[in-house]
Motif scaffolding. Structure first.
Motif, PDB file in Angstrom:
ATOM      1  N   PRO A 142     -32.365  54.543  55.945  1.00  0.00           N
ATOM      2  CA  PRO A 142     -33.345  54.936  56.947  1.00  0.00           C
ATOM      3  C   PRO A 142     -33.340  56.434  57.256  1.00  0.00           C
ATOM      4  O   PRO A 142     -32.310  57.088  57.163  1.00  0.00           O
ATOM      5  N   SER A 143     -34.524  56.944  57.615  1.00  0.00           N
ATOM      6  CA  SER A 143     -34.708  58.306  58.125  1.00  0.00           C
ATOM      7  C   SER A 143     -34.420  59.419  57.132  1.00  0.00           C
ATOM      8  O   SER A 143     -34.314  60.570  57.515  1.00  0.00           O
ATOM      9  N   ILE A 144     -34.256  59.087  55.862  1.00  0.00           N
ATOM     10  CA  ILE A 144     -34.104  60.160  54.888  1.00  0.00           C
ATOM     11  C   ILE A 144     -35.089  59.904  53.751  1.00  0.00           C
ATOM     12  O   ILE A 144     -35.876  58.957  53.796  1.00  0.00           O
ATOM     13  N   SER A 145     -35.015  60.766  52.734  1.00  0.00           N
ATOM     14  CA  SER A 145     -35.943  60.695  51.613  1.00  0.00           C
ATOM     15  C   SER A 145     -36.131  59.284  51.061  1.00  0.00           C
ATOM     16  O   SER A 145     -37.222  58.918  50.642  1.00  0.00           O
ATOM     17  N   PHE A 146     -35.053  58.477  51.080  1.00  0.00           N
ATOM     18  CA  PHE A 146     -35.140  57.124  50.513  1.00  0.00           C
ATOM     19  C   PHE A 146     -36.228  56.315  51.223  1.00  0.00           C
ATOM     20  O   PHE A 146     -36.963  55.558  50.603  1.00  0.00           O
TER      21      PHE A 146
ATOM     22  N   LYS B  96     -38.777  47.055  53.722  1.00  0.00           N
ATOM     23  CA  LYS B  96     -37.782  48.109  53.534  1.00  0.00           C
ATOM     24  C   LYS B  96     -36.465  47.690  54.184  1.00  0.00           C
ATOM     25  O   LYS B  96     -36.319  47.712  55.386  1.00  0.00           O
ATOM     26  N   VAL B  97     -35.507  47.259  53.349  1.00  0.00           N
ATOM     27  CA  VAL B  97     -34.221  46.771  53.860  1.00  0.00           C
ATOM     28  C   VAL B  97     -33.256  47.956  53.963  1.00  0.00           C
ATOM     29  O   VAL B  97     -32.946  48.592  52.949  1.00  0.00           O
ATOM     30  N   PRO B  98     -32.794  48.260  55.179  1.00  0.00           N
ATOM     31  CA  PRO B  98     -31.979  49.463  55.353  1.00  0.00           C
ATOM     32  C   PRO B  98     -30.517  49.276  54.963  1.00  0.00           C
ATOM     33  O   PRO B  98     -29.902  48.262  55.301  1.00  0.00           O
ATOM     34  N   PHE B  99     -29.967  50.236  54.243  1.00  0.00           N
ATOM     35  CA  PHE B  99     -28.544  50.258  53.913  1.00  0.00           C
ATOM     36  C   PHE B  99     -27.983  51.618  54.276  1.00  0.00           C
ATOM     37  O   PHE B  99     -28.729  52.568  54.470  1.00  0.00           O
ATOM     38  N   GLN B 100     -26.658  51.687  54.399  1.00  0.00           N
ATOM     39  CA  GLN B 100     -26.014  52.967  54.686  1.00  0.00           C
ATOM     40  C   GLN B 100     -25.600  53.620  53.375  1.00  0.00           C
ATOM     41  O   GLN B 100     -24.432  53.654  53.041  1.00  0.00           O
TER      42      GLN B 100
ATOM     43  N   VAL C 246     -28.383  52.043  63.126  1.00  0.00           N
ATOM     44  CA  VAL C 246     -28.212  51.853  61.693  1.00  0.00           C
ATOM     45  C   VAL C 246     -29.529  51.634  60.962  1.00  0.00           C
ATOM     46  O   VAL C 246     -29.590  51.772  59.746  1.00  0.00           O
ATOM     47  N   VAL C 247     -30.581  51.299  61.678  1.00  0.00           N
ATOM     48  CA  VAL C 247     -31.835  51.016  60.984  1.00  0.00           C
ATOM     49  C   VAL C 247     -32.835  52.163  61.064  1.00  0.00           C
ATOM     50  O   VAL C 247     -33.383  52.577  60.049  1.00  0.00           O
ATOM     51  N   ASN C 248     -33.068  52.706  62.261  1.00  0.00           N
ATOM     52  CA  ASN C 248     -34.070  53.768  62.298  1.00  0.00           C
ATOM     53  C   ASN C 248     -33.492  55.156  62.560  1.00  0.00           C
ATOM     54  O   ASN C 248     -34.237  56.125  62.693  1.00  0.00           O
ATOM     55  N   GLY C 249     -32.153  55.258  62.594  1.00  0.00           N
ATOM     56  CA  GLY C 249     -31.542  56.577  62.705  1.00  0.00           C
ATOM     57  C   GLY C 249     -31.669  57.221  64.069  1.00  0.00           C
ATOM     58  O   GLY C 249     -31.239  58.349  64.254  1.00  0.00           O
TER      59      GLY C 249
END
Lengths: 340, 507
Positions: free
Chosen positions: A174-178, A195-199, B186-189
């Protein structure tokens, strides 16, 4: 007689060849020594990495440090100033680090993202001056060779997104180029992606292998092992042109007819603004020498990065940063993430 | 047979003077950092990582791995003798290990911890050898819903683990989850509860929190009761456990090995969770659970076996998938990459010398540690026999250095001190700290897995019931909750000395 001369010349040449390449290191060392300011450096140089030890940026900095030590007598210490996904280290470099030339940030595009989205006008990427372009790795989309898109191209994926919106699952960060890239694909394809978020990219790749998502976003370094094992396939790269390490893979821009789908880990070295000119010049020369070393370039290629350096000097690197930051600002403003 | 050949080749790699030396060095350093409170394997590995750059990849990985499992051996010593966990995976060892020491049975506790670690280490190495190609497939079947389910199970088992008031434990769990939400969403920063502070934007650093909660608060408590200082100054006798100890412990060691190994394989699991879970399990299975906290040897043997088994378990995803399951293996992964070795499923075929060399080194290192630990316990005891007025400031100094060294950020040191004071107050008020830490570790993972799952399912929680692995894990958690509710949440004992009637008969 002529033959003997020719032979002599040949022998001399043959003898000179290895000698000349061995001399280059010594030559470079001598040239750098002549450029070295009298009072700098008297202590080890500190390469600041804003991500944890062992990660891609850390590796990049440590390798660079090793080759700076090859061409100079200076010690390089890598310091990981981590936390807040890099924001703590960026803020430290921009507002607290002394511009004395000892502190060199080994940075990536995250620095201007943070400046625009989080620094709230306390600092910007203009608080830094580049001293070297290091390398870059484009963001890519990969699919599993056993999954839903095993024999499909990006065009097919885009068609599926349009035909059955909300069924294509993509691993993002999330929140970056990806995430930004996935949004651009949604706009171009005309349908929603789940869009499934991962770290990070690597956990997304693992989810792709387990069949929990259909697409993973990542850098080559995060899936090279799986690519060589034929478990995954790259469908497109978010580079301006096809890259030298995967010439057969198309770019997002060419498949989807866009201009702005350019995202990468764009790595460079920079110092806080205000380092004395002679020290900055010296750092530029030292880093340029290290980065020209073919062994270092080979090591960077092994980590999945592209080392072709199109920038003549540090000023050109600064200009490139301005351009990339402007492109990202345009996207952020266009999607309502930034005002104006 | 292929496996045996490959393993033999691995032993060929490890049984060279240079590699044996690095394995030994790593074991020794690992034991030392394990013994010293405040510096755990993570801090030690990050500090030592740069020194391994000049070594060949095999030697460097063998040494770093040895530090990891060496610390598991060493950690128990401090837990038993001083009641301060030498590192996080030895937290539960304090409970019964120190109780044994106070009864004059420190020798048996130390001996059983070392022998249990050895057995578990060797058993799980065998499992690692045989299973690593197979287990990769199982690990891959764990997607976000399965992770959510296993985290839920983790939370529920915590309630079975505590010895004090269950209500207080739930408060601690809640506080831990809340504290874990500080920092980036963790999801939207987006930033949560940071009050605009740059330092809080990354949340609380877990190492700083743990060092404060367990290290600093323990020292504060001990300063209050300096009489405790002579507990471990008595001569340590009888390192070899008695027959009775063996009868009590053998099953705990085997169960600990299984639990530890399993949790080690799963991402997010690792030695710390493994030791907690094993302790909870031993207490539930015990014929007389009231002995726990009073010096039950299986409460030492089980968790110590589990944390060692978890090390071998976590090598599976690391070596066969290039997937770190915890922070320490993430550093090991970094070491591989720094050496230009590409981690991933191809490692086994492309670099068999590393893959099998490291596995062989685990066997060798475990033998070294047993040989090293039993006689050297005397030496470690000497180290801990330094008077408190010298030892405490030194430990405090080490916690400060250890905390600072992780992120090079002074803020973390303040966090550590603040959590140290908070921990002291909470412990005086009878709150247990383990649930707080557990919730802080599991909280972000739970939240992420939950939100990932709901994004995948389009918002319906049915996803946890339609996938077989997730559904069975959720059901187990539900049954455990139901049992708690039926027995009455409030009926829990209110202090550690009381027996645990609620756990009786619930099997």
């Amino acid at each position: 007689m002529r033959r003997i001369v020719a032979l002599l010349v040949l022998v001399l040449l043959a003898g000179a060849l290895p000698a000349s390449s061995a001399e280059t290191v010594a030559d470079t060392r001598a040239r750098l020594a002549a450029l070295k300011p009298k009072d700098f450096p008297t202590q080890p140089l500190e390469f600041v990495v804003v991500y944890p030890a062992g990660g891609g940026m850390d590796t990049t900095a440590r390798l660079l440090g090793k080759y700076v030590e090859k061409y100079t007598d200076h010690r390089v210490v890598v310091v990981n100033k981590t936390g807040g996904a890099g924001f703590i280290g960026h803020t430290y470099l921009a507002t607290q680090a002394k511009p004395d030339g000892y502190t060199v940030g080994v940075l990536a595009g995250g620095v201007w993202s943070d400046a625009m989205q989080k620094a709230k006008d306390k600092w910007s990427h203009k608080n830094f001056e580049a001293v070297a372009f290091i390398n870059y790795a484009p963001v890519t989309w990969i699919v599993s060779t056993e999954g839903r898109f095993k024999d499909k191209s990006l065009k097919d994926v885009a068609a599926a997104i349009k035909r059955e919106p909300g069924t294509v699952k993509a691993a993002i960060v999330p929140s970056i180029s990806f995430e930004f890239l996935a949004e651009q694909v949604e706009t171009k394809a005309g349908g929603k992606v789940v869009k499934v978020p991962f770290q990070g990219g690597a956990p997304g790749v693992t989810a792709l292998l387990g069949g929990h998502v259909d697409i993973a976003t990542g850098f080559l370094s995060e899936y090279r092992g799986h690519l060589e094992a034929d478990k995954v396939k790259v469908v497109a790269t978010a580079a301006e042109q096809r890259t030298s390490d995967m010439p057969q893979v198309p770019t997002f821009n060419e498949v989807l007819g866009a201009k702005n789908m350019v995202w990468s880990a764009w790595r460079f070295a920079a110092v806080p603004r205000g380092v004395p000119a002679d020290r900055k010049k010296y750092l530029e020369a030292v880093l340029a020498a290290a980065l020209r070393d073919p062994e270092l370039q080979a090591e960077y290629r092994k980590t999945g990065s592209i080392v072709d350096n199109p920038y003549a000097n540090a000023a050109a690197v600064d200009a490139a940063i301005d351009k990339l930051a402007a492109l990202e600002r345009e996207f952020l403003a266009g999607t309502g993430r930034l005002a104006k | 047979m292929d496996v045996l050949n490959a393993l033999a080749a691995g032993f060929g790699v490890i049984l060279t003077p240079a590699n044996l030396y690095y394995c030994f060095l790593g074991s020794l350093v690992g034991t030392l950092v394990g013994v010293l409170p405040g510096i755990g394997p993570l801090a030690a590995l990050s500090l030592l990582l740069p020194f391994t750059f000049t070594l060949p990849p095999v030697a460097s990985l063998v040494m770093l791995a040895a530090i990891f499992y060496g610390a598991m051996y060493g950690g128990s010593t401090t837990s038993i003798l001083v009641n301060i966990p030498g590192e996080a995976a030895s937290v539960v060892t304090c409970l019964d290990g120190h109780a044994m020491a106070r009864q004059g049975r420190a020798g048996a506790a130390l001996g059983m911890a070392a022998i249990g670690s050895f057995i578990a280490g060797t058993v799980s190495n065998l499992a690692l050898t045989v299973a690593s190609p197979v287990l990769v497939a199982v690990a891959l079947r764990f997607g976000p819903p399965e992770y959510f389910a296993i985290m839920m199970l983790g939370f529920v088992t915590t309630l079975y683990m505590i010895s004090g008031s269950r209500v207080k434990a739930m408060i601690m769990l809640g506080a831990g989850v809340f504290l874990s939400t500080v920092g980036m969403d963790v999801v939207n920063g987006a930033e949560r509860f940071t009050f605009g502070s740059v330092n809080l934007s990354g949340g609380f650093d877990l190492v700083a929190v743990v060092m404060g909660l367990f290290g600093v608060s323990e020292i504060l408590l001990n300063v209050e009761h300096l009489a405790r200082a002579d507990v471990f100054t008595r001569a340590i006798r009888g390192l070899l456990p008695t027959l009775r100890d063996w009868i009590d412990s053998w099953a705990a060691i085997l169960r600990g090995s299984v639990v530890g190994f399993g949790l080690g394989v799963l991402p997010g699991g690792g030695p710390v969770t493994a030791s907690f879970l094993s302790y909870a399990m031993e207490r539930r299975l015990a014929r007389r659970p009231e002995r726990f906290g009073q010096g039950a040897i299986e409460g030492v043997a089980g968790p110590e076996a589990a944390n060692n088994a978890a090390v071998a378990g976590s090598m599976i995803p690391l070596l066969s998938l290039g997937l770190p399951s915890n922070a320490v293996t993430a550093l090991l992964l970094g070491a591989l990459i720094i050496h230009g070795v590409q981690p991933g499923p191809m490692l086994m075929t492309q670099h068999p010398e590393i893959f099998w060399g490291v596995i062989a080194s685990l066997y060798v290192g475990n033998v070294m540690l047993l040989v090293l630990n039993l006689p050297l316990i005397g030496l470690w005891v000497q180290l801990l026999r330094v008077p408190y007025r010298i030892l405490f400031p030194c430990i405090l100094l080490l916690t400060v250095i250890g905390t600072y060294s992780i992120n090079h950020n002074v803020f973390d040191v303040w966090v550590m001190i603040a959590f140290g004071l908070a921990g002291y107050v909470l412990r005086r008020l009878g709150y247990e700290l383990a649930p707080l830490v557990l919730a802080m570790v599991l909280g972000p993972l739970l939240e992420q897995a939950l939100r990932q799952s709901l994004i995948m399912s389009g918002g319906t929680p049915a996803i946890f019931l339609t996938r077989p692995i997730a559904a069975s894990l959720v059901s187990v958690a539900a049954v455990l909750v139901a049992v708690l509710v039926l027995r009455g949440v409030r009926v829990g004992p209110t202090d550690a000395a009381a027996p645990h009637p609620t756990l009786e008969g619930s099997r």
